[in-house]
Structure formats: C-alpha cells, structure tokens
Scaffold this motif. Structure first.
Motif, PDB file in Angstrom:
ATOM      1  N   LEU A  71      73.025  46.016   7.803  1.00 16.10           N
ATOM      2  CA  LEU A  71      73.519  45.030   6.843  1.00 16.10           C
ATOM      3  C   LEU A  71      73.142  43.610   7.248  1.00 16.10           C
ATOM      4  N   MET A  72      72.690  43.433   8.484  1.00 20.30           N
ATOM      5  CA  MET A  72      72.253  42.123   8.952  1.00 20.30           C
ATOM      6  C   MET A  72      71.323  42.316  10.145  1.00 20.30           C
ATOM      7  N   LYS A  77      73.582  38.408  13.395  1.00 17.94           N
ATOM      8  CA  LYS A  77      74.847  38.842  13.998  1.00 17.94           C
ATOM      9  C   LYS A  77      75.239  37.923  15.156  1.00 17.94           C
ATOM     10  N   LYS A  78      74.282  37.653  16.034  1.00 17.81           N
ATOM     11  CA  LYS A  78      74.575  36.783  17.184  1.00 17.81           C
ATOM     12  C   LYS A  78      74.974  35.385  16.724  1.00 17.81           C
ATOM     13  N   ALA A  79      74.284  34.863  15.708  1.00 20.05           N
ATOM     14  CA  ALA A  79      74.605  33.513  15.224  1.00 20.05           C
ATOM     15  C   ALA A  79      76.011  33.460  14.637  1.00 20.05           C
ATOM     16  N   ARG A  82      78.653  33.581  17.418  1.00 24.23           N
ATOM     17  CA  ARG A  82      78.772  32.302  18.127  1.00 24.23           C
ATOM     18  C   ARG A  82      79.450  31.253  17.242  1.00 24.23           C
ATOM     19  N   ASP A  83      79.146  31.266  15.937  1.00 24.82           N
ATOM     20  CA  ASP A  83      79.818  30.345  15.020  1.00 24.82           C
ATOM     21  C   ASP A  83      81.319  30.601  14.996  1.00 24.82           C
ATOM     22  N   ALA A  84      81.704  31.861  15.167  1.00 22.79           N
ATOM     23  CA  ALA A  84      83.126  32.212  15.141  1.00 22.79           C
ATOM     24  C   ALA A  84      83.852  31.765  16.403  1.00 22.79           C
ATOM     25  N   GLY A  85      83.094  31.437  17.468  1.00 24.21           N
ATOM     26  CA  GLY A  85      83.709  30.977  18.704  1.00 24.21           C
ATOM     27  C   GLY A  85      83.508  31.882  19.896  1.00 24.21           C
ATOM     28  N   VAL A  86      82.763  32.992  19.732  1.00 26.79           N
ATOM     29  CA  VAL A  86      82.484  33.890  20.853  1.00 26.79           C
ATOM     30  C   VAL A  86      81.583  33.166  21.846  1.00 26.79           C
ATOM     31  N   GLU A  87      81.964  33.173  23.103  1.00 35.02           N
ATOM     32  CA  GLU A  87      81.219  32.422  24.120  1.00 35.02           C
ATOM     33  C   GLU A  87      79.986  33.160  24.619  1.00 35.02           C
TER      34      GLU A  87
END
Length: 547
Positions: A71-72, A77-79, A82-87
């Motif tokens: 689906l992506m 997925k990585k972007a 990271r936008d969500a705040g995952v370090e």
C-alpha cells in the motif's frame, strides 16, 4: 540475516513491531501508544519493520501477488513514521535467515540484545519466529521474565469495520477510494518520475504529466479519478486517468498514471509526482477518434473541478521548508481564517516567556509599533481581528496567532488576505527599540494583562482545586504545568528573556499554518510567500536574523 540493518544504541528503546503496510489508523494508534509510553519512560521510540511482506522470502518461495502487494513504498513508510515522531526506524531484510530465526532468539538476541528493547508494543495478532510459533502470550511471558514492558493493542474499528491492510487493499482494488481513505487516515497515493510523452494531450488543450504505474503496488481499477498531485513543495487539485489509453495506443502498453494539474503550468519532466486518488469518476473508455476523447476529457475536468469545490475536507496545500500549510476551503462562509501556530515542549522554565511573547507579538509590529496602530489598521480591514491563544496539547505548548476577516468586500478589497499579511508581519517583523529589545512599555502592558488573567484563574475556586489535584497527581511532568505560565515567573521575565524565547520558538518550534475559507489565487500565493519567508528566517543552526 542482514546485520547491517541493525545498529546498536547506548540508549534503551521502546520498540513497535510490525510490517505496518499503509500505516493506517490502526497502525497509528500503536505508534501513538509507543510514543506516549517512550516519552514517559525516556526510551528511544523505535519501530522495527521489514523490507518486504513477511510472506515473500526464500523460505516460503512465495512471490508477491495482489493479496500482499504494498500500500506504500518503504521510503514513504519511513517518512510517515518519522513525521509522526518515531526517532529510529530499523528496516530488517526479511530473508530466509531472518525468517528461520527461532522465536526465543528473536526475543533475547535481537529484540532485547541488539535493539535494547525495554518496552515492546504490538498488535493483538502479532506473530514472530520460525514457523510463526511466537504469539502475544509468549511475548508477554518473556516480558515478565526479562523485565520488559509489553503493550498489546486491541483491534481498531471504524463503525463495524475492522481496520486492516487486507481490507484497505480490497477497497483500493475495487476503486472505493473514499472508503479506503477513511481507514487509511489519508488518501491513497501513487508516485513516479514524470516521463516524456508524445505531447498529444498538450496539443489537445489539456497538458498532462505521465508516469508508469508501479508494478509492486496495489492499483485501483482503470478509469478517471478526481485527484490531488504533489510536486516539490506544492499540492494541486487535478484529474487523473489511470489506464492503458486505448484510444491512442494501438499496441500493448504500460499502465500509465496520466494527470492534468489544475491552474498551473510547469515543466514536470524528470520530476517526482505523487498523485492522491480521491474518488473514481468513471471507467476508462475507448473513443473512435481523439476529438471525441478530448471532448470527454474536458467534461471530466469540469466534473472534477466541481467536486473539488464541494469538498470541505482539509488537505495539505504546501509543505515549505518543513512547514505544512493546511487548507480547508469552503465558499459557504463570508469570512476566512489564517492561523499560524508554533508547538514547543511545555517546560516550566520557558512556558511563561512564551505566553508573554505571544501577547507582545499580537499587539504590534515594526510598521505598527503601538496597540492602537494595530487596532486602527484592523478597523480599516472592515473589522478584521487578530487573536492570540495559548493551549496545551499533551506535553506541548501551542502558541497561535489567528487572523479572522471578511474574504472579500463589494469594492474589490480582500480583507482576509490583508489581515493574514499583517499576522505574518507581527511574527516576522516585530517592533524593536534601538537597543534591539521589544518595546519596554508594551512588554509591561502585556505583562500586567497576563498577570491579571493568571490571578483570575487562581480566584476561580473550582478551577484552582482541579489544578491543584492535577499538580499533585502529575508532579514533575508537563501535565502539571499551566500553558500560560506562573505569576512569579511572568513577573521576573526580562526583555532579553523574551528575545531568547522569540529566537527559540521560530528556530526550534514545530510551525504550522492553517487556512479556512475561500483561499485561492493571489490570496493563497501571498500566504505561501509569507511562509517561505518564515521558513528562511528559522535557520537550521538556531540563529535568527531579526531584520
């Protein structure tokens, strides 16, 4: 096993486990739980995911098919993570060696040893280890023995529908794009590099940007779609044909994403284009000649434009230097809004300075250094208003300036655009005295006003009792703090403190712009130009040119 995919860390981690295809609403609930708990325990928020669907590896011998198509892309997925705040995002190659790793070794050697997991967050049906023998019960037993906290997320539903990647794949394959978007939390999108073509569409009056549909992705059925297309920092409303173009292709052809962007002309050849599929208008058809095709395309464009104008769901019209500009367009109201917000960590040592700074910024600018000057200017914009507000969102302090004004007036004036321009003046060109500080008299006036509001809050017995209870229960955390500061700290603030807060907010804060109402054409472009200026001023090294 691809050992290069994992790097050791001196810090302990909270790890979310899963393939996370699509990063749908269910996945994002898991990510939010991970981030919240990692913040509370001071762990590195980490996601372990894979480079392919776990069903596709040498051990199974299974090739990708429609039921497990992505689906992506992995980069998307990585972007998003990271936008969500995952370090930290760890991408593990799901090869035969990793697929054959026993469940206990995955837990002890990989998860605990290599990733340093002291918190694990998984979905209720998560499986792991060779032969998928590991399950949630085994993970919980291991966590108790190892002293690792395990959070198991329950299924997420929307109405009666369980949110799952398999369900979303089926919806996309059926062309039910609105339903797919509701489960994903965003429109389904495909990306590609625009290729050169015959130029026929341009000659017919509707230039298009074309790329070959990616073979490894879930694909909607062929047809005409209302879409949005993103190139670089901008997103445009568009109409798209996904198909084989039977009217002009006489031999077998690639499946092509062919998009006409509205209200813009630019050379897109060689550039990456992302197309969001909002809704299907009709199936692809073959016409007897290109004239009939062109007539239908113009009808499709009119239909798509009409649907775009009726759509009152918000979308991101631009992302400039990392600053998103969100647009919720509606012609139903006479006024339009523009909000500039900055989100910063809520800390006792900075909250009071930020709250006072916002009041000072909302009262003046270099061109209008007095509050009365600002009031007079707003009156000249047919009663426009600019409001300042401070709120608390979890452990964040949100500072916001909002311009509210009539969209247009009968004499051709555009008060909303003028008010938005003044708002950005306040943020970017504050009034400074000869010594480089904010006007002393204005600071004192706003300090008195803020102290009066804090005193009023403390005189409210019910609110005061509630705040004292929260402070006792949440001592030492941002939840115990007031978003607009404390009286003793406000009283002690200097002009240098405010200048430092100004630099800090624009160089370190998460800035967003929200537009609501009839924003388009020159008014929208003026706001985007101001956002570019704002982005330029927030220098990566933390320094901010004041002029």
């Amino acid at each position: 096993m691809d050992r290069s995919a994992v790097s050791s860390s001196a810090s302990f981690a909270g790890v979310g486990l899963g393939y996370f295809d699509g990063l749908h609403r269910g996945h994002m609930e898991l990510v939010r739980a991970l981030l919240q708990r990692c913040g509370e325990r001071v762990l590195v928020a980490t996601v372990l995911t894979f480079d392919r669907h776990p069903a596709h590896n040498a051990a199974t011998g299974r090739a990708p098919d429609a039921s497990t198509a992505a689906l992506m892309s992995l980069d998307e997925k990585k972007a998003l993570l990271r936008d969500a705040g995952v370090e930290k995002v760890v991408v593990q190659s799901f090869d035969a060696e990793f697929a054959g790793l026993p469940a206990d070794r995955f837990l002890d050697d990989y998860l605990y040893g290599r990733l340093g997991a002291r918190l694990v967050v998984v979905g209720h049906d998560y499986r792991f280890g060779r032969g998928r023998v590991g399950d949630v019960r085994m993970l919980e037993d291991w966590g108790r023995a190892r002293g690792v906290e395990v959070l198991v997320m329950e299924p997420v539903r929307m109405g009666d529908t369980l949110i799952k990647s398999t369900t979303i794949r089926a919806l996309v394959t059926d062309g039910r794009m609105l339903e797919a978007a509701s489960l994903l939390g965003r429109a389904y999108a495909l990306s590609g590099v625009v290729r050169t073509g015959r130029g026929l569409a341009r000659r017919l009056g509707f230039p298009t940007a074309n790329f070959t549909a990616p073979a490894d992705r879930v694909l909607p059925p062929t047809g005409i779609y209302r879409t949005r297309a993103t190139v670089g920092e901008r997103t445009y409303e568009a109409v798209t044909n996904l198909g084989y173009r039977p009217t002009i292709e006489t031999e077998a052809a690639d499946l092509v994403v062919e998009t006409c962007l509205f209200d813009v002309e630019m050379d897109l050849y060689g550039r990456t284009l992302e197309v969001e599929f909002l809704e299907r208008l009709r199936p692809e058809e073959r016409f007897d000649d290109v004239k009939l095709l062109a007539e239908q395309v113009f009808r499709d464009m009119d239909d798509a434009r009409a649907l775009h104008r009726k759509d009152e769901s918000g979308w991101t019209a631009a992302r400039i230097g990392g600053i998103p500009v969100h647009l919720l367009r509606s012609p139903r109201f006479r006024t339009s809004l523009c909000t500039l917000s900055v989100r910063v960590p809520l800390r006792r040592e900075t909250a009071s300075a930020n709250a006072l700074l916002l009041r000072v910024l909302a009262s003046s600018c270099a061109r209008l250094p007095k509050r009365t000057d600002v009031a007079s200017a707003l009156d000249g914009m047919y009663g426009a208003a600019i409001h300042a507000g401070v709120e608390k969102e979890g452990d964040l302090q949100v500072l916001a300036l909002t311009a509210d004004a009539l969209t247009r007036w009968s004499d051709g004036a555009a008060p909303a655009a003028e008010a938005a321009a003044l708002l950005f003046e306040m943020a970017l060109d504050p009034a400074f005295e000869a010594d480089g500080g904010f006007p002393a008299a204005l600071v004192e006036e706003e300090r008195r006003s803020l102290l009066a509001e804090i005193a009023s809050r403390e005189d409210d017995r019910t609110r005061h009792a509630m705040e004292r209870c929260v402070a006792l229960l949440c001592e030492g955390t941002p939840h115990a703090l007031e978003e607009d500061g404390e009286a003793d700290l406000v009283q002690a603030l200097t002009r240098d403190d405010l200048l430092a807060a100004y630099r800090r907010c624009l160089s370190e804060g998460a800035v967003q712009v929200h537009l609501a109402g009839s924003w388009e054409g020159p008014a929208l472009e003026a706001v985007l130009s101001a956002v570019r200026r704002l982005s330029d001023r927030a220098a990566p090294d933390g320094r901010l040119a004041l002029r």
